[in-house]
Design an enzyme around this catalytic site. Structure first.
Site, PDB file in Angstrom:
ATOM      1  N   HIS A 290       0.821  -1.222   0.000  1.00 13.70           N
ATOM      2  CA  HIS A 290       0.000   0.000   0.000  1.00 13.70           C
ATOM      3  C   HIS A 290       0.849   1.262   0.000  1.00 13.70           C
ATOM      4  O   HIS A 290       0.372   2.335  -0.375  1.00 13.70           O
ATOM      5  CB  HIS A 290      -1.008  -0.005   1.162  1.00 13.70           C
ATOM      6  CG  HIS A 290      -0.446   0.331   2.502  1.00 13.70           C
ATOM      7  ND1 HIS A 290      -0.116  -0.618   3.443  1.00 13.70           N
ATOM      8  CD2 HIS A 290      -0.176   1.522   3.080  1.00 13.70           C
ATOM      9  CE1 HIS A 290       0.323  -0.021   4.539  1.00 13.70           C
ATOM     10  NE2 HIS A 290       0.298   1.274   4.337  1.00 13.70           N
TER      11      HIS A 290
ATOM     12  N   GLN B 218       0.861   5.680  12.022  1.00  8.86           N
ATOM     13  CA  GLN B 218       1.039   6.320  10.733  1.00  8.86           C
ATOM     14  C   GLN B 218       2.507   6.631  10.487  1.00  8.86           C
ATOM     15  O   GLN B 218       3.202   7.098  11.374  1.00  8.86           O
ATOM     16  CB  GLN B 218       0.228   7.624  10.664  1.00  8.86           C
ATOM     17  CG  GLN B 218      -1.220   7.418  10.316  1.00  8.86           C
ATOM     18  CD  GLN B 218      -2.049   7.112  11.524  1.00  8.86           C
ATOM     19  OE1 GLN B 218      -1.511   6.846  12.567  1.00  8.86           O
ATOM     20  NE2 GLN B 218      -3.362   7.149  11.371  1.00  8.86           N
ATOM     21  N   GLY B 219       2.937   6.373   9.255  1.00 12.62           N
ATOM     22  CA  GLY B 219       4.320   6.647   8.902  1.00 12.62           C
ATOM     23  C   GLY B 219       5.231   5.460   9.123  1.00 12.62           C
ATOM     24  O   GLY B 219       6.396   5.479   8.745  1.00 12.62           O
TER      25      GLY B 219
END
Length: 276
Positions: free
Chosen positions: A83, A230-231
């Site tokens: 993704h 996130q990240g």
């Protein structure tokens, strides 16, 4: 999936459970001393196989353009989350991202240490299902080789490192609080591998994704706390000196009952593995 920077969720592990299943976009700069919840800064020299994915064109120069994580599995091969290579994360089709690089040996993204290497080829897992998040892995071929000492062995099927209760470490430069506080330095958090039954109960099927034991594993603490965020997408989950997972998806970061979900390395297709 964990969103990348903007905010999607690849990169560093915030000590909370996995974030919502979204790709990582570029994050707001975080202070150099911010610490992953439940985690702590680590030296990249002690974990040289952890690399950052970068595109300054897409994510700007802050934090070296980092938007996801990756792991060196061959001298010219880096595995990351599929993704991370999507248009949702990159903000443009992959073939339009001409400055995609892997940054190795750079623990502090605000410096020029280490090496930036162009990615010459990207191969997405042909079995990747963006709806369930199954098979969330891609292989990046580097334009020049890294030293053999950067390569991390991969755990095969039946490896004891997958056993529930095993302690593992997740690495990244992502959100350290679940509130957009992105780290500038590499962090790691210790989590526990959880049973498939626990993971199936946590993710029976929703808009976040569906837990599938064959292609996934999950890790964290059921009471919440330590996790990726996130990240951190595409970053490595390491147990007993071997790669067992890649940060993939989850519901929130560090939420009770919502552990982080990882791509199971033993299920990575041969076509994506480094050549012997």
């Amino acid at each position: 999936m964990r969103r990348p920077f903007a905010r999607s969720w690849t990169g560093v592990l915030a000590t909370a459970a996995a974030a919502a299943a979204l790709p990582l976009a570029s994050p707001v700069p975080a202070s150099a001393d911010s610490v992953i919840v439940g985690g702590s800064p680590v030296k990249v020299s002690e974990s040289p196989w952890v690399v950052a994915l970068s595109s300054r064109d897409r994510f700007g120069g802050t934090r070296s353009g980092q938007f996801c994580g990756g792991v060196v599995t061959g001298s010219t091969t880096v595995l990351t989350a599929a993704h991370c290579m999507s248009e949702d994360v990159l903000g443009a089709p992959l073939d339009r991202v001409t400055d995609l690089k892997v940054i190795a040996g750079r623990g502090d993204l605000g410096t020029s240490e280490g090496k930036e290497i162009l990615v010459s080829h990207v191969k997405i897992n042909p079995e990747y299902d963006a709806h369930s998040n199954s098979g969330d892995v891609a292989a990046l071929t580097l334009a020049e080789p890294l030293p053999e000492g950067y390569v991390l062995p991969m755990a095969g099927e039946g490896d004891p490192a997958y056993k529930p209760g095993t302690q593992a470490d997740v690495y990244g430069w992502g959100d350290t609080t679940g509130a957009g506080d992105y780290a500038r330095t590499l962090h790691a958090a210790q989590v526990r591998v959880l049973s498939d039954a626990v993971c199936e109960k946590a993710y029976p099927g929703s808009t976040d994704g569906t837990y599938k034991a064959k292609t996934m594993l999950c890790a964290g603490e059921m009471l919440g706390g330590r996790d990726a965020c996130q990240g951190d997408s595409g970053g490595p989950l390491v147990a007993q000196g071997r790669l067992i997972g890649l940060v993939s998806w989850g519901s929130g970061c560090g939420r009770p009952g919502s552990p982080g979900v990882y791509t199971r390395i033993s299920d990575v297709p041969r076509v994506l593995r480094a050549r012997a």
